[in-house]
Design a protein around this motif. Structure first.
Motif, PDB file in Angstrom:
ATOM      1  N   LEU A  51       0.802  -1.216   0.000  1.00  0.00           N
ATOM      2  CA  LEU A  51       0.000   0.000   0.000  1.00  0.00           C
ATOM      3  C   LEU A  51       0.839   1.272   0.000  1.00  0.00           C
ATOM      4  CD1 LEU A  51      -2.841  -0.996   2.474  1.00  0.00           C
ATOM      5  CD2 LEU A  51      -2.966  -0.762   0.003  1.00  0.00           C
ATOM      6  N   LEU A  52       2.099   1.200   0.415  1.00  0.00           N
ATOM      7  CA  LEU A  52       2.925   2.404   0.446  1.00  0.00           C
ATOM      8  C   LEU A  52       3.267   2.912  -0.946  1.00  0.00           C
ATOM      9  CD1 LEU A  52       5.327   1.669   3.415  1.00  0.00           C
ATOM     10  CD2 LEU A  52       3.284   3.075   3.382  1.00  0.00           C
ATOM     11  N   ARG A  53       3.064   2.120  -1.960  1.00  0.00           N
ATOM     12  CA  ARG A  53       3.304   2.580  -3.330  1.00  0.00           C
ATOM     13  C   ARG A  53       2.194   3.493  -3.805  1.00  0.00           C
ATOM     14  NH1 ARG A  53       5.587  -1.618  -7.496  1.00  0.00           N
ATOM     15  NH2 ARG A  53       5.869   0.354  -8.534  1.00  0.00           N
ATOM     16  N   VAL A  54       1.028   3.415  -3.190  1.00  0.00           N
ATOM     17  CA  VAL A  54      -0.114   4.211  -3.631  1.00  0.00           C
ATOM     18  C   VAL A  54       0.030   5.662  -3.192  1.00  0.00           C
ATOM     19  CG1 VAL A  54      -2.615   4.466  -3.435  1.00  0.00           C
ATOM     20  CG2 VAL A  54      -1.611   2.193  -3.610  1.00  0.00           C
ATOM     21  N   ARG A  55       0.449   5.863  -1.937  1.00  0.00           N
ATOM     22  CA  ARG A  55       0.583   7.214  -1.403  1.00  0.00           C
ATOM     23  C   ARG A  55       2.031   7.670  -1.541  1.00  0.00           C
ATOM     24  NH1 ARG A  55      -1.715   4.456   3.078  1.00  0.00           N
ATOM     25  NH2 ARG A  55       0.298   4.719   4.056  1.00  0.00           N
ATOM     26  N   SER A  56       2.187   8.990  -1.542  1.00  0.00           N
ATOM     27  CA  SER A  56       3.555   9.512  -1.601  1.00  0.00           C
ATOM     28  C   SER A  56       4.156   9.557  -0.201  1.00  0.00           C
ATOM     29  CB  SER A  56       3.555  10.916  -2.210  1.00  0.00           C
ATOM     30  OG  SER A  56       2.965  11.836  -1.323  1.00  0.00           O
ATOM     31  N   ARG A  57       5.456   9.514  -0.150  1.00  0.00           N
ATOM     32  CA  ARG A  57       6.171   9.597   1.119  1.00  0.00           C
ATOM     33  C   ARG A  57       5.887  10.945   1.787  1.00  0.00           C
ATOM     34  NH1 ARG A  57      12.472   8.320   1.706  1.00  0.00           N
ATOM     35  NH2 ARG A  57      11.623   6.240   1.569  1.00  0.00           N
ATOM     36  N   PHE A  58       5.873  12.009   0.997  1.00  0.00           N
ATOM     37  CA  PHE A  58       5.610  13.347   1.520  1.00  0.00           C
ATOM     38  C   PHE A  58       4.258  13.395   2.235  1.00  0.00           C
ATOM     39  CE2 PHE A  58       3.807  17.604   0.905  1.00  0.00           C
ATOM     40  CZ  PHE A  58       4.739  18.349   1.596  1.00  0.00           C
ATOM     41  N   PHE A  59       3.225  12.835   1.623  1.00  0.00           N
ATOM     42  CA  PHE A  59       1.887  12.809   2.216  1.00  0.00           C
ATOM     43  C   PHE A  59       1.897  12.057   3.544  1.00  0.00           C
ATOM     44  CE2 PHE A  59      -2.201  10.681   2.783  1.00  0.00           C
ATOM     45  CZ  PHE A  59      -3.056  11.776   2.764  1.00  0.00           C
ATOM     46  N   ASP A  60       2.516  10.898   3.572  1.00  0.00           N
ATOM     47  CA  ASP A  60       2.572  10.102   4.804  1.00  0.00           C
ATOM     48  C   ASP A  60       3.286  10.842   5.927  1.00  0.00           C
ATOM     49  OD1 ASP A  60       1.208   7.990   3.721  1.00  0.00           O
ATOM     50  OD2 ASP A  60       2.991   6.775   3.333  1.00  0.00           O
ATOM     51  N   VAL A  61       4.415  11.442   5.611  1.00  0.00           N
ATOM     52  CA  VAL A  61       5.203  12.138   6.636  1.00  0.00           C
ATOM     53  C   VAL A  61       4.425  13.327   7.188  1.00  0.00           C
ATOM     54  CG1 VAL A  61       7.292  13.512   7.007  1.00  0.00           C
ATOM     55  CG2 VAL A  61       7.423  11.354   5.761  1.00  0.00           C
ATOM     56  N   ILE A  62       3.843  14.130   6.319  1.00  0.00           N
ATOM     57  CA  ILE A  62       3.090  15.311   6.767  1.00  0.00           C
ATOM     58  C   ILE A  62       1.895  14.905   7.617  1.00  0.00           C
ATOM     59  CG2 ILE A  62       1.675  17.248   5.969  1.00  0.00           C
ATOM     60  CD1 ILE A  62       4.706  17.648   5.687  1.00  0.00           C
ATOM     61  N   ILE A  63       1.142  13.909   7.194  1.00  0.00           N
ATOM     62  CA  ILE A  63      -0.044  13.489   7.943  1.00  0.00           C
ATOM     63  C   ILE A  63       0.341  12.883   9.284  1.00  0.00           C
ATOM     64  CG2 ILE A  63      -1.985  11.871   7.948  1.00  0.00           C
ATOM     65  CD1 ILE A  63      -2.386  14.348   6.181  1.00  0.00           C
ATOM     66  N   LEU A  64       1.312  11.987   9.319  1.00  0.00           N
ATOM     67  CA  LEU A  64       1.685  11.333  10.575  1.00  0.00           C
ATOM     68  C   LEU A  64       2.279  12.308  11.578  1.00  0.00           C
ATOM     69  CD1 LEU A  64       3.133   7.968   9.252  1.00  0.00           C
ATOM     70  CD2 LEU A  64       1.116   8.258  10.681  1.00  0.00           C
ATOM     71  N   ILE A  65       3.205  13.147  11.141  1.00  0.00           N
ATOM     72  CA  ILE A  65       3.804  14.107  12.064  1.00  0.00           C
ATOM     73  C   ILE A  65       2.784  15.165  12.467  1.00  0.00           C
ATOM     74  CG2 ILE A  65       5.569  15.914  12.281  1.00  0.00           C
ATOM     75  CD1 ILE A  65       7.441  14.106  10.715  1.00  0.00           C
ATOM     76  N   GLY A  66       1.953  15.590  11.532  1.00  0.00           N
ATOM     77  CA  GLY A  66       0.918  16.574  11.852  1.00  0.00           C
ATOM     78  C   GLY A  66      -0.098  16.047  12.861  1.00  0.00           C
ATOM     79  N   MET A  67      -0.552  14.819  12.664  1.00  0.00           N
ATOM     80  CA  MET A  67      -1.499  14.238  13.615  1.00  0.00           C
ATOM     81  C   MET A  67      -0.848  14.003  14.969  1.00  0.00           C
ATOM     82  SD  MET A  67      -3.813  11.625  11.370  1.00  0.00           S
ATOM     83  CE  MET A  67      -4.716  11.134  12.810  1.00  0.00           C
ATOM     84  N   GLY A  68       0.412  13.561  14.976  1.00  0.00           N
ATOM     85  CA  GLY A  68       1.122  13.382  16.239  1.00  0.00           C
ATOM     86  C   GLY A  68       1.252  14.692  16.995  1.00  0.00           C
ATOM     87  N   ALA A  69       1.633  15.748  16.291  1.00  0.00           N
ATOM     88  CA  ALA A  69       1.771  17.061  16.933  1.00  0.00           C
ATOM     89  C   ALA A  69       0.427  17.573  17.430  1.00  0.00           C
ATOM     90  CB  ALA A  69       2.387  18.054  15.953  1.00  0.00           C
ATOM     91  N   ALA A  70      -0.636  17.354  16.657  1.00  0.00           N
ATOM     92  CA  ALA A  70      -1.964  17.806  17.073  1.00  0.00           C
ATOM     93  C   ALA A  70      -2.442  17.074  18.326  1.00  0.00           C
ATOM     94  CB  ALA A  70      -2.961  17.606  15.927  1.00  0.00           C
TER      95      ALA A  70
END
Length: 81
Positions: A51-70
């Protein structure tokens, strides 16, 4: 595979803390491990399949770090009774 196990173990630990009544500490742990997952996604090599081929690395990093910070920010900012 080990990196996924680290993040899942941390998330389970955070949810256990929330379940036993330590909601603030549990939310901090969950937020921290979401951010760790984002950093692992940033630093580890790209996946060849799955499944990691479907999404971009940039999208994953921004969402995960953003949700963690929130989650960390909300767990700190919510007042205690």
């Amino acid at each position: 595979m080990v990196s996924l196990a680290v993040v899942v173990a941390g998330m389970i630990a955070g949810l256990v803390l929330v379940a036993i009544g330590q909601w603030r500490l549990g939310c901090l742990v969950v937020g921290a491990f979401l951010a760790v997952g984002g950093l692992e996604r940033l630093l580890l090599p790209t996946a060849k399949a799955g499944l990691l081929r479907v999404r971009s690395r940039f999208f994953d990093v921004i969402i995960l770090i953003g949700m963690g910070a929130a989650i960390i920010a909300l767990s700190i900012l919510v007042p205690q009774n």
